[in-house]
Design a protein around this motif. Structure first.
Motif, short mmCIF file in Angstrom:
data_model
loop_
_atom_site.label_atom_id
_atom_site.label_comp_id
_atom_site.label_asym_id
_atom_site.label_seq_id
_atom_site.Cartn_x
_atom_site.Cartn_y
_atom_site.Cartn_z
N CYS A 34 -22.99 32.29 38.82
CA CYS A 34 -23.19 32.87 40.15
C CYS A 34 -22.15 33.93 40.52
O CYS A 34 -22.48 34.92 41.19
N SER A 35 -20.91 33.73 40.12
CA SER A 35 -19.85 34.68 40.48
C SER A 35 -18.65 34.44 39.58
O SER A 35 -18.58 33.44 38.85
N ARG A 36 -17.69 35.32 39.69
CA ARG A 36 -16.47 35.18 38.90
C ARG A 36 -15.72 33.91 39.30
O ARG A 36 -15.19 33.20 38.43
N PHE A 37 -15.68 33.66 40.62
CA PHE A 37 -15.00 32.47 41.11
C PHE A 37 -15.60 31.20 40.50
O PHE A 37 -14.89 30.35 39.97
N TRP A 38 -16.93 31.07 40.57
CA TRP A 38 -17.59 29.88 40.05
C TRP A 38 -17.51 29.83 38.53
O TRP A 38 -17.45 28.76 37.94
N ARG A 39 -17.52 30.98 37.87
CA ARG A 39 -17.41 31.01 36.41
C ARG A 39 -16.07 30.43 35.96
O ARG A 39 -16.01 29.63 35.02
N GLU A 40 -15.00 30.81 36.65
CA GLU A 40 -13.68 30.30 36.28
C GLU A 40 -13.56 28.81 36.61
O GLU A 40 -13.02 28.03 35.82
N LEU A 41 -14.07 28.41 37.76
CA LEU A 41 -13.98 27.01 38.15
C LEU A 41 -14.83 26.13 37.23
O LEU A 41 -14.39 25.07 36.80
N CYS A 42 -16.04 26.61 36.91
CA CYS A 42 -16.95 25.80 36.08
C CYS A 42 -16.56 25.81 34.61
O CYS A 42 -17.18 25.11 33.81
N GLY A 43 -15.56 26.57 34.27
CA GLY A 43 -15.05 26.55 32.91
C GLY A 43 -13.72 25.83 32.79
O GLY A 43 -13.12 25.78 31.71
N SER A 44 -13.27 25.22 33.89
CA SER A 44 -11.95 24.60 33.92
C SER A 44 -11.91 23.32 33.10
O SER A 44 -12.90 22.58 33.01
N TRP A 48 -14.57 19.84 32.70
CA TRP A 48 -15.23 19.49 31.43
C TRP A 48 -14.67 18.21 30.81
O TRP A 48 -15.36 17.50 30.08
N GLU A 49 -13.42 17.88 31.13
CA GLU A 49 -12.89 16.60 30.68
C GLU A 49 -13.70 15.46 31.31
O GLU A 49 -14.06 14.48 30.65
N GLY A 50 -14.01 15.62 32.62
CA GLY A 50 -14.82 14.61 33.29
C GLY A 50 -16.21 14.51 32.72
O GLY A 50 -16.77 13.42 32.57
N LEU A 51 -16.81 15.65 32.37
CA LEU A 51 -18.16 15.66 31.80
C LEU A 51 -18.17 14.98 30.42
O LEU A 51 -19.11 14.26 30.08
N CYS A 52 -17.12 15.22 29.64
CA CYS A 52 -17.02 14.58 28.32
C CYS A 52 -16.93 13.06 28.45
O CYS A 52 -17.64 12.32 27.78
N LYS A 53 -16.06 12.61 29.34
CA LYS A 53 -15.84 11.17 29.48
C LYS A 53 -17.03 10.47 30.13
O LYS A 53 -17.26 9.29 29.89
#
Length: 251
Positions: A34-44, A48-53
């Protein structure tokens, strides 16, 4: 005159992270576009550690396995936890193909003996599949229903997922009405010194019914050919029969 509002100024980072953390992985990827802000946040990494676990809790609950294996992978992976998630996802996709190949080889006249069926279920355990792996790869209407059944059995018996969660997954994947035929033979009973003929049982049952309440059929599948049950075969219910060779190509 309308003034555009910078999302970074209007929404605190911790609140934005909390929103993103409540989403499924596909939605996280969509939000990140959606935006640069969300791109950086959604790549943090923290996201992704939470998504993995969340997706592979069995693996990441094993602290020794995590520290010895995944810390090394994280160190060598420039994309951090997101790269680790993608790598693990691809690894699981390859393992699903090996399970499907095993089931295909074990088929005889469109049915599978319970011993090979249970080996397919055990393969999922040995590969440390999580509930979401089963949802993503095995509960698909284009697959042979026997693969759906293997995934269902694994979730109920091995992962001990609550029935309501399994039923919800079957419904959302649109496979709950698919049917299998389970046939089993039991040793005949003794009657006044004579053994009666072996008993033959055959039931068509939907995946939804198996998850909800059909303990008899699920029990026969889980126990296999032992004690009083001398043989168990599982096949696609005749009314739902389709070509295996076409369906396995969809894995």
């Amino acid at each position: 005159m309308h003034r555009s509002i910078n999302i970074q100024n209007s929404l605190p980072y911790d609140l934005a992270l909390k929103i993103a953390s409540s989403l499924q992985v596909f939605d996280v990827c969509s939000l990140g576009s959606c935006s640069r802000f969300w791109r950086e946040l959604c790549g943090s990494d923290c996201l992704w550690e939470g998504l993995c676990k969340d997706r592979w809790p069995v693996i990441f609950e094993d602290q020794n396995y995590q520290s010895e294996t995944y810390d090394q992978k994280l160190t060598s992976n420039s994309k951090g936890w997101r790269g680790l998630y993608v790598s693990k996802h691809n690894e699981m996709a390859g393992k699903v193909e090996s399970v499907a190949d095993f089931v295909e080889r074990a088929l005889a006249y469109e049915s599978i003996e319970v011993g090979n069926y249970l080996k397919a279920v055990e393969l999922l355990s040995s590969h440390q599949f999580g509930f979401k792996d089963v949802q993503m790869f095995l509960l698909k209407p284009k697959l042979n229903v026997l693969l759906n059944l293997v995934g269902l059995h694994y979730c109920i018996i091995w992962l001990e997922i609550p029935a309501e969660n399994v039923i919800e997954a079957l419904d959302s994947s649109e496979v709950s009405d698919r049917q299998v035929c389970v046939q089993w033979w039991k040793l005949g009973r003794w009657f006044y010194g004579f053994r009666l003929r072996d008993e033959y049982h055959s039931k068509n049952v939907s995946l939804g019914d198996l998850a909800a309440s059909n303990e008899e059929v699920l029990g026969v599948l889980h126990r296999g050919a032992i004690h009083e049950v001398i043989r168990v075969q599982i096949s696609v219910a005749k009314s739902a029969h389709t070509s295996w060779s076409h369906q396995v190509a969809q894995v």
